[in-house]
Motif scaffolding. Structure first.
Motif, short mmCIF file in Angstrom:
data_model
loop_
_atom_site.label_atom_id
_atom_site.label_comp_id
_atom_site.label_asym_id
_atom_site.label_seq_id
_atom_site.Cartn_x
_atom_site.Cartn_y
_atom_site.Cartn_z
N UNK A 126 -28.94 -88.67 61.18
CA UNK A 126 -29.48 -89.40 62.34
C UNK A 126 -30.23 -88.43 63.26
N UNK A 127 -29.72 -87.21 63.39
CA UNK A 127 -30.43 -86.20 64.17
C UNK A 127 -31.77 -85.84 63.53
N UNK A 128 -31.81 -85.78 62.21
CA UNK A 128 -33.09 -85.55 61.53
C UNK A 128 -34.09 -86.63 61.94
N UNK A 129 -33.65 -87.87 61.93
CA UNK A 129 -34.55 -88.98 62.28
C UNK A 129 -34.99 -88.88 63.74
N UNK A 130 -34.06 -88.57 64.62
CA UNK A 130 -34.39 -88.47 66.05
C UNK A 130 -35.41 -87.37 66.31
N UNK A 131 -35.24 -86.24 65.63
CA UNK A 131 -36.08 -85.08 65.88
C UNK A 131 -37.41 -85.11 65.11
N UNK A 132 -37.49 -85.96 64.08
CA UNK A 132 -38.73 -86.05 63.31
C UNK A 132 -38.73 -85.24 62.03
N UNK A 133 -37.57 -84.72 61.63
CA UNK A 133 -37.47 -83.96 60.37
C UNK A 133 -37.52 -84.89 59.18
N UNK A 134 -38.12 -84.39 58.08
CA UNK A 134 -38.17 -85.22 56.88
C UNK A 134 -37.72 -84.46 55.63
N UNK A 135 -36.90 -83.41 55.81
CA UNK A 135 -36.43 -82.65 54.64
C UNK A 135 -35.12 -81.93 54.95
N UNK A 136 -34.32 -81.76 53.91
CA UNK A 136 -33.06 -81.01 54.02
C UNK A 136 -32.73 -80.42 52.65
N UNK A 137 -32.03 -79.30 52.66
CA UNK A 137 -31.55 -78.67 51.43
C UNK A 137 -30.18 -79.25 51.10
N UNK A 138 -29.99 -79.65 49.86
CA UNK A 138 -28.69 -80.17 49.43
C UNK A 138 -27.69 -79.03 49.33
N UNK A 139 -26.53 -79.22 49.91
CA UNK A 139 -25.52 -78.16 49.94
C UNK A 139 -24.83 -78.03 48.59
N UNK A 140 -23.96 -77.05 48.50
CA UNK A 140 -23.24 -76.79 47.25
C UNK A 140 -22.35 -77.96 46.83
N UNK A 141 -22.06 -78.90 47.76
CA UNK A 141 -21.23 -80.05 47.39
C UNK A 141 -21.91 -80.93 46.34
N UNK A 142 -23.22 -80.71 46.13
CA UNK A 142 -23.94 -81.49 45.13
C UNK A 142 -23.91 -80.87 43.74
#
Length: 279
Positions: A198-214
């Motif tokens: 939700x913070x990504x959406x609020x701030x305008x981010x459109x990418x993230x790195x998938x953590x080791x949990x994946x």
């Protein structure tokens, strides 16, 4: 939302791309990393140029990224080798100024695209100037190293203290697409993925790195499938992102309040166990 998976295993790269991952990253960054992050529970990859060659045929054209070392005396040789190996995108980490980015860009010379990993106080300060450098098409805000540089105890403090918000504003003013940090599977991680996205959406981010949990250090797609439905887990994240984009300002404020409370609680618990970053 674009998701990045770090791996040097061709079968896992092919598997992940087939299930919705946007970019595969082969991570060659080693210079200075253990000195900065050796005391943290972070992944230290030891990927090579040969890994880029091995993964190349398993990743669709345009979607293979290599994170290089910071600018150093061997950058020309490293960059040339990675481009020859088939990398579509090179990511520059641990830079401090626009002049470093320009030097990096001159070596790349338009042969591939450039992504920047903004993770130093200098990068934060000079972000707009860095965005004007030829060949730079995207920025990723790196929370681990930046939190260490700014003496924060927990990397997600940067989401609530105005640091990432200011960087996001600078990037939006520059017209530069950007991502922020990493994200775990829904229901995992110190700070829930539901709140982070939700913070990504609020701030305008459109990418993230998938953590080791994946992947949890999996050696094959079969190992991943034994522990999760990968496509379903990625779909959960995308559904959260889609819902987050429909929130109004009141919804964003409510989430930020919850994130602030959660980060304060996590920081308090960490303070009982270890000194602040840099101490």
């Amino acid at each position: 939302m674009h998701f990045i998976l770090i791996t040097n295993r061709p079968r896992i790269a092919q598997y992940a791309c087939g299930r919705g991952v946007d970019w595969i990253m082969v991570d060659l960054e080693t210079l200075g990393k253990s000195e900065r992050q050796g005391h943290l529970d972070t992944v230290m990859n030891t990927h090579t140029v040969a890994d880029v060659q091995n993964v190349r045929n398993s990743v669709p054209k345009g979607r293979l990224m290599a994170r290089t070392n910071p600018l150093h005396k061997g950058s020309q040789e490293e960059i040339d080798a990675l481009i020859d190996a088939g990398a579509d995108i090179l990511m520059l980490p641990w830079f401090h100024s626009a002049s470093e980015v320009r030097e990096y860009s001159e070596i790349v010379d338009g042969r591939v695209r450039i992504h920047l990993l903004a993770e130093t106080a200098g990068a934060k300060e000079h972000l707009r100037d860095c965005c004007t450098v030829k060949g730079v098409e995207r920025v990723h805000i790196g929370l681990n190293d930046l939190s260490l540089e700014l003496d924060r105890r927990f990397m997600f403090e940067l989401l609530i203290d105005g640091t990432v918000e200011q960087m996001a504003e600078d990037l939006k003013q520059a017209g530069m697409p950007f991502g922020i940090g990493g994200v775990a599977r829904v229901g995992e991680g110190l700070l829930p993925a539901e709140r982070i996205l939700v913070e990504h959406a609020r701030l305008g981010s459109d990418a993230a790195i998938l953590s080791r949990t994946f992947h949890r250090g999996a050696d094959s797609p079969e190992d991943i499938e034994a522990s999760m439905d990968f496509a379903l887990e990625l779909s959960k994240l995308r559904n959260i992102c889609a819902a987050a984009k429909r929130l109004d300002n009141a919804g964003y404020r409510e989430n930020l309040t919850a994130v602030t409370s959660a980060v304060a609680e996590i920081r308090s618990k960490l303070a009982e166990r270890k000194p602040a970053a840099g101490q």
